[in-house]
Design a protein around this motif. Sequence first.
Motif, PDB file in Angstrom:
ATOM      1  N   GLY A 231       0.783  -1.237   0.000  1.00 29.70           N
ATOM      2  CA  GLY A 231       0.000   0.000   0.000  1.00 29.70           C
ATOM      3  C   GLY A 231       0.808   1.276   0.000  1.00 29.70           C
ATOM      4  N   ARG A 232       2.107   1.189  -0.182  1.00 29.65           N
ATOM      5  CA  ARG A 232       2.951   2.378  -0.109  1.00 29.65           C
ATOM      6  C   ARG A 232       3.011   3.149  -1.415  1.00 29.65           C
ATOM      7  NH1 ARG A 232       6.338   2.758   4.298  1.00 29.65           N
ATOM      8  NH2 ARG A 232       6.506   4.894   3.557  1.00 29.65           N
ATOM      9  N   HIS A 233       2.893   2.481  -2.541  1.00 30.97           N
ATOM     10  CA  HIS A 233       2.926   3.169  -3.836  1.00 30.97           C
ATOM     11  C   HIS A 233       1.711   2.724  -4.640  1.00 30.97           C
ATOM     12  CE1 HIS A 233       4.156   4.558  -7.772  1.00 30.97           C
ATOM     13  NE2 HIS A 233       5.084   5.293  -7.180  1.00 30.97           N
ATOM     14  N   PRO A 234       0.976   3.663  -5.230  1.00 27.74           N
ATOM     15  CA  PRO A 234      -0.266   3.300  -5.928  1.00 27.74           C
ATOM     16  C   PRO A 234      -0.062   2.424  -7.171  1.00 27.74           C
ATOM     17  CG  PRO A 234       0.258   5.632  -6.246  1.00 27.74           C
ATOM     18  CD  PRO A 234       1.227   5.108  -5.234  1.00 27.74           C
ATOM     19  N   ALA A 235       1.136   2.385  -7.733  1.00 31.69           N
ATOM     20  CA  ALA A 235       1.382   1.575  -8.934  1.00 31.69           C
ATOM     21  C   ALA A 235       2.103   0.268  -8.612  1.00 31.69           C
ATOM     22  CB  ALA A 235       2.193   2.368  -9.952  1.00 31.69           C
ATOM     23  N   LEU A 236       2.167  -0.087  -7.335  1.00 25.89           N
ATOM     24  CA  LEU A 236       2.822  -1.321  -6.905  1.00 25.89           C
ATOM     25  C   LEU A 236       1.872  -2.134  -6.046  1.00 25.89           C
ATOM     26  CD1 LEU A 236       5.448  -3.038  -6.687  1.00 25.89           C
ATOM     27  CD2 LEU A 236       5.981  -1.728  -4.606  1.00 25.89           C
ATOM     28  N   THR A 237       1.550  -3.329  -6.508  1.00 28.31           N
ATOM     29  CA  THR A 237       0.725  -4.248  -5.737  1.00 28.31           C
ATOM     30  C   THR A 237       1.644  -5.302  -5.140  1.00 28.31           C
ATOM     31  OG1 THR A 237      -1.080  -3.903  -7.307  1.00 28.31           O
ATOM     32  CG2 THR A 237      -1.271  -5.786  -5.819  1.00 28.31           C
ATOM     33  N   VAL A 238       1.549  -5.491  -3.836  1.00 26.91           N
ATOM     34  CA  VAL A 238       2.466  -6.386  -3.122  1.00 26.91           C
ATOM     35  C   VAL A 238       1.693  -7.583  -2.582  1.00 26.91           C
ATOM     36  CG1 VAL A 238       4.112  -6.553  -1.212  1.00 26.91           C
ATOM     37  CG2 VAL A 238       3.932  -4.430  -2.536  1.00 26.91           C
ATOM     38  N   TYR A 239       2.303  -8.761  -2.749  1.00 23.01           N
ATOM     39  CA  TYR A 239       1.692 -10.006  -2.296  1.00 23.01           C
ATOM     40  C   TYR A 239       2.697 -10.831  -1.504  1.00 23.01           C
ATOM     41  CZ  TYR A 239      -1.584  -9.188  -6.164  1.00 23.01           C
ATOM     42  OH  TYR A 239      -2.495  -8.653  -7.031  1.00 23.01           O
TER      43      TYR A 239
END
Length: 179
Positions: free
Chosen positions: A113-121
């Motif tokens: 949730g830190r960068h809008p263009a990065l989804t982390v799993y």
Amino acid sequence: ERERPSSPTVYFREVDSVGHSAGPESMEVLAAAARLDALVGALVAGVDRLGLANRVNYVVVSDHGMSQLSADRSIFIDDYLDMNTVDVVEFTPVLQVLPRSGSADVIYRALKGRHPALTVYKREEKPLHLRYRSNARIPPIIGLADDGWTITQRSRLSLRPAGRGGDHGYDPYYRSMHG
């Protein structure tokens, strides 16, 4: 015994190589595609000259698409992580991170949730359609860049300036990844 037909294949890499360096929307890619078209035409003409046209089938495919990169679409993970505490297996467009010590949860919380263009799993949470979650060699934390975004760190900019050319490996749902 009947002879089996052979199935030779040919791969032309120039369009992909030029796409990486100049970008998929460049005039250089159009010129490379025109050269490829001429090569395929020469191949077909050569088969015709040999009298083999009735014995040859052509299947022309693309292996993937490509997204245009931009310096304005860079995600610097060192803004969120202490790079001395992690090993990055791969940067972009699929970020793969291992903790050097401690828990993968610390990395997950630092990036999620830190960068809008990065989804982390977490590895086990990756979307099923990506077919990339059950192998033990997959790092515990995976980040996916949005289409056309580059994941990097500030010290790597001198190695490969962000925003040049094109790249692939993004989520296959993006139209730009289609052949």
